[in-house]
Design a protein around this motif. Sequence first.
Motif, PDB file in Angstrom:
ATOM      1  N   GLU A 273       0.841  -1.192   0.000  1.00 10.52           N
ATOM      2  CA  GLU A 273       0.000   0.000   0.000  1.00 10.52           C
ATOM      3  C   GLU A 273       0.879   1.246   0.000  1.00 10.52           C
ATOM      4  O   GLU A 273       2.013   1.224   0.485  1.00 10.52           O
ATOM      5  N   ASP A 274       0.347   2.339  -0.547  1.00 14.77           N
ATOM      6  CA  ASP A 274       1.041   3.624  -0.450  1.00 14.77           C
ATOM      7  C   ASP A 274       1.155   4.030   1.013  1.00 14.77           C
ATOM      8  O   ASP A 274       0.350   3.637   1.857  1.00 14.77           O
ATOM      9  N   GLN A 275       2.151   4.864   1.287  1.00 15.29           N
ATOM     10  CA  GLN A 275       2.356   5.389   2.629  1.00 15.29           C
ATOM     11  C   GLN A 275       2.258   6.910   2.601  1.00 15.29           C
ATOM     12  O   GLN A 275       2.658   7.548   1.625  1.00 15.29           O
ATOM     13  N   ILE A 276       1.742   7.470   3.690  1.00 16.12           N
ATOM     14  CA  ILE A 276       1.642   8.921   3.822  1.00 16.12           C
ATOM     15  C   ILE A 276       2.601   9.380   4.910  1.00 16.12           C
ATOM     16  O   ILE A 276       2.717   8.757   5.964  1.00 16.12           O
ATOM     17  N   GLY A 277       3.313  10.471   4.635  1.00 14.40           N
ATOM     18  CA  GLY A 277       4.237  11.007   5.621  1.00 14.40           C
ATOM     19  C   GLY A 277       4.513  12.464   5.344  1.00 14.40           C
ATOM     20  O   GLY A 277       3.907  13.071   4.453  1.00 14.40           O
ATOM     21  N   ASN A 278       5.424  13.035   6.098  1.00 17.54           N
ATOM     22  CA  ASN A 278       5.787  14.439   5.928  1.00 17.54           C
ATOM     23  C   ASN A 278       7.252  14.554   5.547  1.00 17.54           C
ATOM     24  O   ASN A 278       8.124  13.989   6.232  1.00 17.54           O
ATOM     25  N   ILE A 279       7.539  15.266   4.436  1.00 19.86           N
ATOM     26  CA  ILE A 279       8.918  15.555   4.066  1.00 19.86           C
ATOM     27  C   ILE A 279       9.512  16.548   5.056  1.00 19.86           C
ATOM     28  O   ILE A 279      10.642  16.431   5.483  1.00 19.86           O
TER      29      ILE A 279
END
Length: 345
Positions: A273-279
């Motif tokens: 699955e895609d992952q969500i995060g903060n650069i």
Amino acid sequence: MTAQNRKNIGFLSFGHWTPLPQSKTRSAADVLLQSIDLAVAAEELGADGAYFRVHHFARQLASPFPLLAAVGARTSTIEIGTGVIDMRYENPFYMAEDAGSADLISGGRLQLGISRGSPEQVIEGYRYFGYRPGDGQDDADLAREHTRVFLEVLKGEGFAEPNPRPMFPNPPGLLRLEPHSEGLRERIWWGAASNATARWAAELGMNLQSSTLKVDETGQPFHVQQAEQIREFRAAWADAGHDFQPRVSVSRSIFAITNDLDRAYFGGGGDSEDQIGNIDASMRAIFGRSYAAEPERLVEQLAKDEAIAEADTLLLTVPNQLGVEYNAHVIDAILTEVAPALGWR
């Protein structure tokens, strides 16, 4: 298979090294020498590209041009490139000389990926290299200004006033940087994390490198957002009216499980699955999934990836710390077990 379906397939190495017993790359020398050997092996297997990431202040590949020149001298057909060089750290004049030299050594096979880069190991590390954004600017502005100068110098036009009493005779007129490699200007790529920067790259006549990370602009799956980014890039390119056709690459972690060792390393199926995060504190990013399965299953999965379908070039991120022999196997498995079934070969 049609020419439209065929894809350039290469590898992208981050060049990690660590002094641990389980690593095949325990030093910087290991990484550099094995990077050359993997490029040679990939060419022999029929791969189209050998690309290398650039990170400063880290136990990874950093200064790219000695490596690119060495690869160019040891190979004869494979494209050699970067994905990407952080332009915040670069002197665009010196870089143009280095790039011209590496391209001439390789016979015009350099495909140079550049960008603003990503968060680094050191806070504002480019300042240690002697660069600071101007008043009212940020580090993205710094990278773009270095890029504009670099692209201008690569045109090969004279701009420097010659000394009237030089050590060696000069050609007439203003002088350009040497060595100049004709055609390199059309082989510069921009690593874009957003749709806006992809359009900006198109306006300046740079090819597009789209990675496994992108600013999350719509909340849709990663490959859908990336495909839209590619379409916007191509539309902006057409509007700009450049006199050559652009190229687009995407990078993916793809592992075909064909033996017990593959199963031991990647039998968990990867990140499905895609992952969500903060650069950083202000930027929400979406990270694309990785693929790991038996070849038949991989073919089914990859056929649904809209961004791969849009791109002409696919870069396979390789686990370089597992050594040259295993990574050559990873590349070969994709070229022989997966690519033909998808019409890429």
